[in-house]
Design a protein around this motif. Structure first.
Motif, PDB file in Angstrom:
ATOM      1  N   TYR A 202       2.198 -13.100 -11.410  1.00 16.88           N
ATOM      2  CA  TYR A 202       1.406 -12.115 -12.142  1.00 16.88           C
ATOM      3  C   TYR A 202       0.028 -11.916 -11.520  1.00 16.88           C
ATOM      4  CZ  TYR A 202       4.945 -12.953 -15.686  1.00 16.88           C
ATOM      5  OH  TYR A 202       6.131 -13.062 -16.348  1.00 16.88           O
ATOM      6  N   SER A 205      -6.957 -11.617 -13.889  1.00 22.11           N
ATOM      7  CA  SER A 205      -8.191 -10.864 -14.119  1.00 22.11           C
ATOM      8  C   SER A 205      -9.223 -11.253 -13.055  1.00 22.11           C
ATOM      9  CB  SER A 205      -8.725 -11.158 -15.505  1.00 22.11           C
ATOM     10  OG  SER A 205      -9.312 -12.437 -15.509  1.00 22.11           O
ATOM     11  N   LEU A 241      -7.421  -2.183 -14.801  1.00 21.05           N
ATOM     12  CA  LEU A 241      -7.096  -3.075 -15.921  1.00 21.05           C
ATOM     13  C   LEU A 241      -8.352  -3.618 -16.599  1.00 21.05           C
ATOM     14  CD1 LEU A 241      -4.087  -4.807 -14.194  1.00 21.05           C
ATOM     15  CD2 LEU A 241      -3.960  -3.308 -16.176  1.00 21.05           C
ATOM     16  N   ALA A 257      -5.221  -0.587 -28.616  1.00 23.24           N
ATOM     17  CA  ALA A 257      -4.592  -0.660 -27.283  1.00 23.24           C
ATOM     18  C   ALA A 257      -3.459   0.358 -27.130  1.00 23.24           C
ATOM     19  CB  ALA A 257      -4.066  -2.066 -27.045  1.00 23.24           C
ATOM     20  N   SER A 270       4.930  -3.003 -13.521  1.00 22.17           N
ATOM     21  CA  SER A 270       4.490  -3.159 -14.911  1.00 22.17           C
ATOM     22  C   SER A 270       4.513  -4.630 -15.304  1.00 22.17           C
ATOM     23  CB  SER A 270       5.392  -2.387 -15.869  1.00 22.17           C
ATOM     24  OG  SER A 270       5.412  -1.039 -15.519  1.00 22.17           O
ATOM     25  N   SER A 274       1.236  -7.259 -16.251  1.00 25.48           N
ATOM     26  CA  SER A 274       1.272  -7.367 -17.718  1.00 25.48           C
ATOM     27  C   SER A 274       0.440  -8.516 -18.295  1.00 25.48           C
ATOM     28  CB  SER A 274       2.717  -7.507 -18.191  1.00 25.48           C
ATOM     29  OG  SER A 274       3.239  -8.707 -17.657  1.00 25.48           O
ATOM     30  N   HIS A 275      -0.057  -9.426 -17.430  1.00 25.24           N
ATOM     31  CA  HIS A 275      -0.778 -10.578 -17.988  1.00 25.24           C
ATOM     32  C   HIS A 275      -2.294 -10.425 -18.002  1.00 25.24           C
ATOM     33  CE1 HIS A 275       2.355 -13.952 -18.248  1.00 25.24           C
ATOM     34  NE2 HIS A 275       2.900 -12.790 -18.494  1.00 25.24           N
ATOM     35  N   LEU A 277      -4.487  -8.140 -19.292  1.00 27.29           N
ATOM     36  CA  LEU A 277      -5.152  -7.863 -20.575  1.00 27.29           C
ATOM     37  C   LEU A 277      -5.044  -9.054 -21.530  1.00 27.29           C
ATOM     38  CD1 LEU A 277      -6.584  -5.133 -21.561  1.00 27.29           C
ATOM     39  CD2 LEU A 277      -5.351  -4.957 -19.438  1.00 27.29           C
ATOM     40  N   PRO A 278      -3.848  -9.633 -21.717  1.00 28.54           N
ATOM     41  CA  PRO A 278      -3.783 -10.814 -22.594  1.00 28.54           C
ATOM     42  C   PRO A 278      -4.695 -11.943 -22.102  1.00 28.54           C
ATOM     43  CG  PRO A 278      -1.581  -9.965 -22.216  1.00 28.54           C
ATOM     44  CD  PRO A 278      -2.497  -9.173 -21.329  1.00 28.54           C
ATOM     45  N   GLU A 283      -4.945  -6.843 -26.309  1.00 29.09           N
ATOM     46  CA  GLU A 283      -3.538  -6.470 -26.340  1.00 29.09           C
ATOM     47  C   GLU A 283      -3.237  -5.552 -25.174  1.00 29.09           C
ATOM     48  OE1 GLU A 283      -1.841  -4.727 -29.944  1.00 29.09           O
ATOM     49  OE2 GLU A 283      -3.095  -6.178 -30.992  1.00 29.09           O
ATOM     50  N   ASN A 284      -2.001  -5.595 -24.698  1.00 33.00           N
ATOM     51  CA  ASN A 284      -1.646  -4.700 -23.597  1.00 33.00           C
ATOM     52  C   ASN A 284      -1.624  -3.244 -24.027  1.00 33.00           C
ATOM     53  OD1 ASN A 284      -1.282  -5.482 -20.926  1.00 33.00           O
ATOM     54  ND2 ASN A 284       0.460  -6.765 -21.504  1.00 33.00           N
ATOM     55  N   GLN A 287       2.595   0.972 -21.253  1.00 34.91           N
ATOM     56  CA  GLN A 287       2.859   1.209 -19.825  1.00 34.91           C
ATOM     57  C   GLN A 287       4.115   2.047 -19.719  1.00 34.91           C
ATOM     58  OE1 GLN A 287       2.290  -1.093 -16.266  1.00 34.91           O
ATOM     59  NE2 GLN A 287       2.092  -2.878 -17.580  1.00 34.91           N
TER      60      GLN A 287
END
Ligand SMILES: Nc1ncnc2c1ncn2[C@@H]1O[C@H](COP(=O)(O)OP(=O)(O)OP(=O)(O)O)[C@@H](O)[C@H]1O
Length: 780
Positions: A202, A205, A241, A257, A270, A274-275, A277-278, A283-284, A287
């Motif tokens: 993944y 951030s 993101l 979100a 996708s 996907s990780h 934002l969490p 929350e995601n 997409q």
């Protein structure tokens, strides 16, 4: 440990203690809230007196139920709040903050030390902020300024001051492992450390190391359209993101979100992103791939070709007699001039050309398409087109009402009544008893019963027809789209001298495809647009932000469409034209054409020219593959030079690749991609390399980002990255044409630490201009 460090550690100790304490409190609180919720749920009915005897009892019961439901909702809300707070604390438990600024606000004598982390922490009194959220207004100073005069915006206006110091921390398990005064050190050690690590399943951030240019993208809230053009690996996806996280923070009172949508290139991408934002405690967003949207809207009526099949055709079918026509078709249907042509076509339908489907019932045409057309064109032409359609629909519904009446006495109805089962008859009978004032003893009971049954049968039979009319399916969109490509249409669509190249051939090809029930990828959006223009646009006003990643793969046409689809949204468009691999992009070199979407004053553009993904050696090589590549800057991270190995045949190639994978594994690479040109080449490579342990083949429908060693066509590797890239066969035989340059570049720029290129026979001429010394060349 020096004095400064001791002071820093003491601050951290205090923060860690505060976090631990708050976690304990909130954990106990969360547990209690949970029990409250369970208790209310369990005893929901016990505590209620259900009494429906009189109206007052009934009212009392309803009020009681409402009260219970309200209590439950409040308890659930408090539990959710406590739970969210706990997750926030847990997130900062290990690394509470990553940076510090010492800021002296103009007009005060105080210098405040601001520590910045993933989320805010206050002390017990709730009055002192121990850690600021990275998205707080003051935190922008950390990303935007070197020491010296600095400012930041707040809702109350601009705050000016002096940034006296800026520190970065490396914290692990409650200890400050290292600390850098960035006003003194050169280079960015923390960023070096982050980028030097291996990739995994993944994306992560980047809040601790956001760069100034990226911060501009993240915090930009002006205008309707933000265009980001950035080199491969410059952090476009990352910026997108973190931007979403920022927007969710800034507008947290009003925005959820699910009101933000990110258009991704494919499902694997996708899952890869996907990780983020969490990880940031958000929350995601939604997409979606554009293709999924097209299929959702059109899937039932056509076989919609996907963009990868379109690309595979172009990569494989250069000898096909229709190749040039197809390419012209793709480019034309992606253009804004075709968007204009479709709008003109729709306008022309106001006076002639509409095609309707006749209304048929039980095999007979009750209202012919000709009749419907006549009615349509006899309606008040001063009305708006969509109102005329609406009026036509109402007329058809009235006609169906009339048909219902005349059908009642037809013999087929009696036949159907006789076929009704006992149960169905009983049901009707029971209903009759309830609703009508008669029973079996009533006068002419049987006649009445027959009438009711006949009405029921006819209604039931007419129901699908009514539904189709309500859904405007009496308009023949398929034939209307096909009509666009009739020879006679040309003058309506194009001004003199503006008829596109190969228009006639494009028309023939499109008509043939439509007749077979297939829809080319390039026709899908135009078809949908025409449908929407005729039936009314199904726009989505709930979405407030649309972000389009890998935007170079979208046509101007598709952007026009997205704008209409999400009329209440701001749009962020991120892309790199050097990675534009789809044929429709051949004529676009930048996003300039998008300015007209919202106008100059509503559009902002930001360019990212520093690449963070790859080592300096890989960037030094890849930037020579594209025009004006010298403008791309490398982040100073050292690694091995990319290598080119020439081999005599495929047997040797496979042997070399297997040995290379072994070597890369041993040097610590976790994600290794063997990148091929097409799906067919990938399949062949996968077969030939089958002795590699846990080798996986990525296909267009692969939904999860695969860690380990994978074989993948270049176009599916878009947007993602690998510790090492092995370019399967970069021979001139495979990459011998100019239109493959961007695909080649995209493949090479996926590499973070190692890039190994193989070539069976002479290498691609793309490598001719690479400076000696940038690429280690060997013979196998
Ligand atoms: N400021 C940053 N701090 C740490 N890592 C960063 C930063 N900016 C980018 N990166 C890293 O660089 C890599 C490339 O970033 P990203 O995928 O967002 O780039 P991109 O511009 O979308 O690339 P491409 O166009 O090639 O898909 C990622 O591993 C990302 O985490």
């Amino acid at each position: 440990m020096n004095k400064e460090m001791r002071k820093e550690q003491a601050y951290l100790d205090n923060v860690m203690e505060t976090i631990a304490k708050q976690i304990n409190e909130v954990e106990a609180d969360t547990e209690k809230r949970k029990e409250d919720v369970i208790n209310i749920r369990r005893h929901f009915w016990d505590d209620l007196k259900i009494n429906m005897d009189t109206f007052d009892d009934y009212l009392e019961t309803i009020i009681g139920m409402r009260q219970q439901a309200q209590d439950l909702s409040v308890s659930q809300g408090t539990h959710r709040h406590a739970f969210n707070r706990l997750s926030r604390l847990k997130r900062i438990e290990k690394v509470p903050y990553f940076g510090r600024i010492d800021f002296a606000e103009e007009g005060t004598d105080d210098t405040e030390q601001i520590r910045i982390g993933v989320s805010m922490l206050t002390d017990e009194t709730n009055e002192n902020i121990l850690i600021y959220d990275w998205r707080a207004p003051i935190s922008s100073v950390y990303y935007d300024y070197p020491p010296g005069p600095a400012e930041y915006s707040t809702p109350g206006g601009i705050v000016r001051g002096d940034l006296e110091k800026k520190l970065q921390y490396n914290i692990s398990n409650g200890l400050i492992e290292s600390m850098f005064d960035t006003s003194l050190t050169i280079g960015d050690e923390i960023l070096q450390g982050v980028l030097g690590k291996g990739s995994n399943k993944y994306m992560h951030s980047i809040v601790a190391t956001i760069q100034r240019e990226q911060n501009k993208i993240i915090r930009n809230v002006r205008g309707s359209l933000l265009i980001v053009q950035g080199a491969a690996g410059s952090g476009k996806t990352s910026a997108a993101l973190q931007r979403i996280a920022y927007i969710l923070y800034k507008y947290r009172e009003t925005l959820k979100a699910n009101q933000i949508i990110l258009f991704s290139p494919n499902n694997m991408f996708s899952s890869y992103v996907s990780h983020v934002l969490p990880e940031l405690g958000e929350e995601n967003m939604q997409q979606e791939t554009f293709q999924d949207y097209l299929e959702y809207r059109l899937g039932k009526s056509f076989n919609v070709e996907d963009p990868y099949d379109q690309l595979e055709y172009l990569l494989n079918a250069a000898g096909d007699p229709f190749y040039k026509t197809r390419k012209a078709s793709i480019q034309l249907k992606a253009s804004s001039s075709f968007f204009g042509a479709i709008n003109r076509y729709r306008e022309s339908l106001e006076t002639s050309g509409m095609i309707f489907k006749g209304i048929k019932f039980r095999g007979h045409t009750l209202i012919s398409s000709k009749q419907i057309t006549e009615i349509f064109y006899s309606k008040d032409t001063s009305l708006r087109f969509l109102n005329r359609i609406e009026k036509l629909k109402e007329w058809l519904i009235r006609e169906i009402d009339k048909i219902e009446k005349t059908e009642l006495s037809k013999s087929w109805v009696q036949g159907e009544i006789e076929l009704l089962s006992k149960e169905e008859l009983q049901k009707v009978f029971t209903q009759l008893e309830k609703t009508e004032d008669f029973n079996e003893d009533s006068f002419n009971f049987y006649e009445k019963q027959h009438k009711v049954l006949a009405r029921m049968i006819v209604r039931r039979k007419l129901k699908p027809l009514r539904k189709r009319v309500e859904a405007l399916q009496f308009i023949n969109i398929k034939r209307l789209y096909k009509q666009l490509f009739e020879n006679s249409m040309s003058t309506k669509l194009w001004n003199e001298g503006e008829v596109p190249d190969r228009w006639g051939e494009v028309c023939v090809l499109t008509r043939e495809m439509l007749e077979e029930g297939n829809l080319f990828q390039e026709d899908a959006t135009p078809y949908l647009l025409l449908k929407e223009l005729i039936q009314g646009f199904q726009s989505n006003t709930a979405i407030k932000h649309v972000l389009v990643d890998e935007a170079q793969d979208y046509s101007v046409f598709q952007f026009e469409f997205l704008k209409r689809l999400f009329p209440a949204a701001r749009m962020t468009v991120l892309g790199d034209f050097n990675q534009a691999i789809f044929a429709h992009a051949d004529n676009f070199e930048d996003f300039h054409a998008l300015t007209s979407l919202y106008g100059q004053s509503e559009t902002e553009s930001i360019v990212l020219d520093r690449s963070y993904r790859s080592t300096r050696q890989i960037i030094d090589f890849t930037r020579q593959l594209i025009p004006e590549g010298e403008q791309i800057k490398a982040f100073d991270r050292e690694g091995e030079k990319p290598a080119l190995t020439k081999l005599a045949d495929h047997a040797e190639l496979h042997e070399e690749i297997i040995a290379k994978i072994d070597y890369l594994h041993n040097s610590g690479d976790h994600t290794i991609a063997v990148i091929c040109k097409t799906a067919a080449e990938s399949s062949a490579a996968y077969q030939a390399l089958s002795t590699v342990r846990d080798l996986k083949l990525v296909k267009k429908n692969t939904g999860e980002y695969q860690q380990g060693v994978i074989v993948i066509p270049a176009y599916l590797a878009k947007g993602i990255e690998f510790d090492a890239v092995i370019l399967y066969d970069a021979s001139n035989q495979v990459y011998g044409e100019e239109n493959l340059r961007r695909l080649f570049y995209t493949a090479c720029t996926r590499a973070m630490h190692h890039l190994q290129i193989y070539s069976v026979g002479e290498p691609s001429y793309f490598l001719d201009n690479v400076g000696t010394g940038e690429l280690l060349e060997t013979e196998g």
